[in-house]
Write an enzyme that holds these catalytic residues in place. Sequence first.
Site: not given
Ligand code: ARG
Ligand code: ASP
Length: 732
Positions: A84, A220, A651
């Site tokens: 991502h 990921d 991330s």
């Molecule tokens: N929650 C994770 C972060 O905050 C991964 C996000 C990526 N995935 C998504 N469906 N947007 O970045």
């Molecule tokens: N998924 C998040 C990021 O892209 C990490 C988190 O918020 O825990 O940095």
Amino acid sequence: MRGFVVLIMLIISSSGLFAGEGMWLPQLLRLLNEKEMKSMGMKISAEDIYSINKGSLKDAIVHFGGFCTSEVISSNGLLLTNHHCGYDAIQSHSTVENNLIRNGFWAGSYREELSNPGLTATFIDRIDDVTTRALTGVTAVMSASERQSAIDKNLAEVRKEYRLESYQELIIRPFFDGNQYFAFVTTVYRDVRLVGAPPESIGKFGADTDNWVWPRHTGDFSLFRIYAGKDNKPADYSPDNVPYKPKHHLPVSMDGISEGDFTMVFGFPGRTTQYLPASAVRQVVNTLNPARISVRDAALKITDQYMRKDEATKIKYAAKYASIANYWKKWIGESQGLKQSDAVNKKLEYEAAFTKRLPSGSPYAGLLPELDRLYSAIEPYALAREYYTEIALRNVDLPSLMGGLKRMISAYEKNGEAGYKEQLARVQNFIPEFYKDFDSNIDQEKLGTLLTMYADKLDKKFVPDFLQRENLGIAEGESYDKMVADLYTLSSFTSEKEATGILSLSPEKAVQAIKSDPVYAMSSAWADFYANQISAPYNEIKKEIDLKQAIYTGAQMEVFKEKRFYPDANSTLRVTYGQVNGYKPRDAVAYSPVTYLDGIIQKYVPGDYEFDLQPRMLELYKNKDYGPYADKTGKLPVCFLGSNHTTGGNSGSPAIDAHGNLIGLNFDRVWEGTMSDIYYDKDICRNIMVDARYILWVIDKYAGAKHLIKEMTLVHPKKGKTSKTGKSKAKS
Ligand code: ARG
Ligand code: ASP
């Protein structure tokens, strides 16, 4: 210090579980954390993690594009980050005919690696404490602006003293809400190429349904490579550039993890607010989060309908949708978590304890009531600001494009043609990117719906006259859809061709044409209204809040001397550490910390938008073709949980074992614990990592990209054996 360490040891041994709270400064680990880290199982020293005198782990940690973390995992500058995090890049190389999102991508050689203009990779060279210099002459009685200008002046002096190489940058950031200042010397590489990415059925498996959720099965990750000039220094993209030779790269552990193992996450957490008063947290839960969530809810529903109908639209909106959906879901989890953990009342108890400790006549006595008052005063403006920015700047695209044109026009009005030309270059740069991912019908429908919401939800004084229903002939209760449809029909900016046509006119004619465009006229007037009626009063109060918060954060550190404080995340390099641990999300439910490939197959829904799999995956599973990547029980691990305190920006951060080897890749947190940005609860806040063995398996077995595995240094720290390349960096 001594007594304090003993106390910590007592807490650890009595609870059996380490509370992983804190995002610590790497250069202060020796002073604040090393003992505790060792007591938890760490075998390396603080100096091995951060040193300015010798190669250390920090030399492998890279700020990826300024928004994610990545790490060097080979001596040829191979970079590992999340799928991502690389998503924009992956999308930008994708078309319906050659869809890298769907099919994945694996460069077979250096020559096939894909360049990504604008993408940077930043190393931290050194970190200096400049607090004393920054705060010279700053007094407790200064107003917010007096304080800021004193600090700005001091920092300008500090900057002058740094002798930087042409490729270095100096970043100075406030910590503890302005109670401390640190300077970061960085080296920024500008040629970062895409090397590999799994298909979305692996890299984004479970997509938005599984996002922020445990149990998780997402692979990921994606791979990039840093390129440098012949001298190994940063250079603009050139086919003559060569793979970067790092000072350190992380060995990859083949031995995996077990519950209770020490873990450390090293990266660039973006932003947290741990030291807020209860009144601020209450406002987030009751007012701001519900507003943000409702706007995104509506916008996402509209976009989703279009994306499911058509492959080209799905590609166009893939990255935008993912990023909007990401925080939408995070805020829902955050609000629930703050309520569930009773964060507001816990903060109130904390505040009562704070107040009780103040000696009579303390200058901090009136601080909390004053903050409460300021938060009440800012609330209506904060709410209106939330609606405006969510609608006009984040969820609907044409108004944001109009913002760029508005800057161009004001440059013209201020500086004539010279000003215009400078801004024009920017806009022209941006135009192809913008229209590549733009669909006028979707945009129009979103604006119609969201404008209706804006008028319905906000106090009339925040709706400009030209957007009031009665002035537009829109009946009470009726939507703005028709009015917006008319604007979009008449506007030239729904079409790239017409937009480019206007920008090729003489400055005078172009300015005239833009100003008479109906979408421009509306957006521009709305932006002016926002600046004067919402943003200006908001900023006035916010300045006061920031000043009081600076004092309050400093006061907390003074009053609770026995507590160990860590600074809020601010996109600077941090270390957080914990253990591999599951959690109990609710009564009678306990989550174990590791998921397996079997779970992917259980979630598989043929043909589904989020849970489909490619035949190759099913075949590998059927044959149990796990190579050396299975665990002791013969199963292939996919993701695992830890009690490391992470946030957005972390991330792509490496999960590192006791010896300094890579064991996983951080990419998310659990739903019940997303409130950790505001309030950390050690029982439920967990970070989610992809297991390094799954990453290796996908590269090796799924993609057949063995040449990439060969580049890495694989180690067996638990067995005390070294890799096939024979270069174990593991220390013990
Ligand atoms: N929650 C994770 C972060 O905050 C991964 C996000 C990526 N995935 C998504 N469906 N947007 O970045
Ligand atoms: N998924 C998040 C990021 O892209 C990490 C988190 O918020 O825990 O940095």
